[in-house]
Design an enzyme around this catalytic site. Structure first.
Site, PDB file in Angstrom:
ATOM      1  CG  HIS A   1      -1.719  -1.217   1.615  1.00 20.04           C
ATOM      2  ND1 HIS A   1      -2.412  -1.497   2.295  1.00 20.04           N
ATOM      3  CD2 HIS A   1      -2.964  -1.909   0.053  1.00 20.04           C
ATOM      4  CE1 HIS A   1      -3.547  -2.537   2.053  1.00 20.04           C
ATOM      5  NE2 HIS A   1      -3.614  -2.393   0.757  1.00 20.04           N
TER       6      HIS A   1
ATOM      7  CD  GLU B   1      -0.541   0.160   4.729  1.00 21.07           C
ATOM      8  OE1 GLU B   1      -0.123  -0.609   5.010  1.00 21.07           O
ATOM      9  OE2 GLU B   1      -2.204   0.402   5.059  1.00 21.07           O
TER      10      GLU B   1
ATOM     11  CG  HIS C   1       0.581  -4.578   4.919  1.00 19.11           C
ATOM     12  ND1 HIS C   1      -0.272  -3.961   4.392  1.00 19.11           N
ATOM     13  CD2 HIS C   1       0.834  -5.399   4.289  1.00 19.11           C
ATOM     14  CE1 HIS C   1      -0.277  -4.786   3.082  1.00 19.11           C
ATOM     15  NE2 HIS C   1       0.492  -5.831   3.510  1.00 19.11           N
TER      16      HIS C   1
ATOM     17  CD  GLU D   1      -1.379  -3.663   9.360  1.00 24.55           C
ATOM     18  OE1 GLU D   1      -0.751  -2.740   9.301  1.00 24.55           O
ATOM     19  OE2 GLU D   1      -1.939  -4.740   7.996  1.00 24.55           O
TER      20      GLU D   1
END
Length: 418
Positions: free
Chosen positions: A86, A89, A216, A308
């Site tokens: 992404h 990110e 991410h 994440e």
């Protein structure tokens, strides 16, 4: 006087080696320069290559670390890191550039742990899967409040919702019978995905990756498959529900290795969320279809998790050093996790390599296959397993294997023609 001068030169050299890297964000040209800078500093253990281009023609560059760059050595596992899927990110992108520099420097400095890792593992680092999206996000910078700007690629597509959906086939096969691994792609798959997705799929089909993580932002948690819930849709949405893979305990362990080696992920309380041990099954958090980690598991031999890594998707430059210190050990430990379970060669009775042999573990409904060199790798937790190797035209061979907590156990198979 000459002694003082030599001491001064020695201290100057030490300072140069230990000088802190400038922690900053890297645009596309800067990223490219950084990768080639690392390659020039460590030319004998690195290789820069491109797996394809983005919608706008930017290369998807990979930096490889190996004692024989560009060559698969039998029984040496392949691992990968993918960042910036992404575009907004961005922390993963910067961490992977920093990791690249760290691996090179530590190898040159004679760090035995890093030397052992690079000599025994082929490591592939893709800092940015979505360079077009990154440039859009970077244009607005970390202070602009417009959420999700740059997340998608230049065609407006979320790349983590763009892989062929193999979960539906697997859930059906699990219930009614059918293959449990290397599920086939639809004939028209290339026309159904974006250029960046197509490049990554062709990449992971061409190299026998065993372990992987994609980086991410927007939370702090290690997320493991499945991402797509098995529950039925309710009002158009798929219900959140824990949806484990046949390798659930192994995936939990892989996620915990990262979480507990991380500076604060393991604490669980981050970004207003609470995840026990800093880990979560993807579908129990929220259900996601056509994601990359499920695709890796169902189409290849690769065990992939999603990391994440920051509450703020585009951290300020001043935060990058702290984030690197919080992730450095975890990034190294996760790479080392590829060295567990069993591995070996599959031969026929004339000691020729058997390519595509199926390695099955009794009680775990997920098989792996031997690669182009006849070698296989099966990540497993410590325990005793019944392992079978089979291939068309051969009698299967079954052995009992006890796996320890340290290095993988080598188990070779010699199949006889039926």
């Amino acid at each position: 006087m000459s002694n003082l001068f030599s001491v001064f030169l020695h201290l100057l050299l030490l300072f140069k080696l230990a000088a802190p890297v400038t922690f900053r964000h890297h645009r596309y040209d800067d990223l490219m320069r950084m990768l080639y800078k690392v390659h020039n500093e460590c030319p004998y253990i690195t290789r820069v290559y491109s797996i394809g281009r983005s919608v706008k023609g930017r290369h998807l560059y990979v930096l490889e670390f190996s004692d024989y760059p560009g060559i698969h050595e039998p029984l040496e596992p392949e691992v990968k890191y993918v960042g910036n899927m992404h575009g907004d990110e961005v922390l993963g992108r910067e961490l992977l550039l920093q990791l690249s520099e760290f691996l090179c420097e530590e190898f040159r400095n004679g760090n035995p742990r890093i030397i052992r890792l690079i000599e025994g593992t082929r490591i592939h680092i893709l800092p940015s899967m979505n360079p077009d999206g990154y440039e859009v996000a970077a244009d607005q910078g970390p202070d602009n409040s417009e959420y999700l700007v740059g997340r998608n690629n230049a065609n407006g597509v979320d790349l983590n919702r763009n892989f062929p959906d193999l979960n539906t086939y697997f859930y059906y096969n699990e219930k009614y019978g059918g293959p449990n691994h290397h599920l086939p792609l639809p004939d028209n798959w290339k026309s159904q995905v974006e250029p960046e997705t197509r490049a990554v799929i062709q990449w992971i089909r061409s190299i026998n990756f065993i372990l992987s993580a994609n980086l991410h932002g927007g939370a702090v948690v290690a997320n493991y498959p499945y991402d797509k819930s098995l529950e039925h849709r309710v009002r158009g949405f798929r219900r959140t529900a824990n949806t484990p893979t046949p390798d659930d305990k192994l995936f939990q362990k892989l996620a915990k290795v990262y979480s507990y080696a991380h500076g604060w992920m393991y604490q669980g309380w981050n970004c207003g969320d609470y995840f026990p041990d800093g880990i979560t099954n993807g579908a129990s958090w929220y259900s996601l279809s056509k994601g990359m980690q499920d695709f890796n598991y169902l189409h290849t031999n690769c065990f992939d998790i999603t990391l994440e890594l920051s509450c703020n998707k585009f951290p300020h430059q001043e935060e990058l050093h702290r984030e690197w210190l919080g992730n450095r050990e975890a990034l190294i430990q996760f790479l080392e996790e590829v060295h567990q379970g069993i591995k070996g060669m599959v031969f026929d009775e004339n000691c020729n390599n058997v390519v595509g042999a199926v390695i099955s573990i009794s009680g775990i409904n997920h098989d792996v296959t031997s690669g182009d060199h006849g070698d296989y790798f099966r990540l497993l937790l410590p325990g005793t397993y019944t392992v079978t190797a089979s291939a068309p035209g051969f009698d299967p061979e079954t052995v009992s294997v006890t796996v320890g907590p340290a290095e993988p156990k080598q188990v070779n198979f010699h199949l006889k023609h039926s």
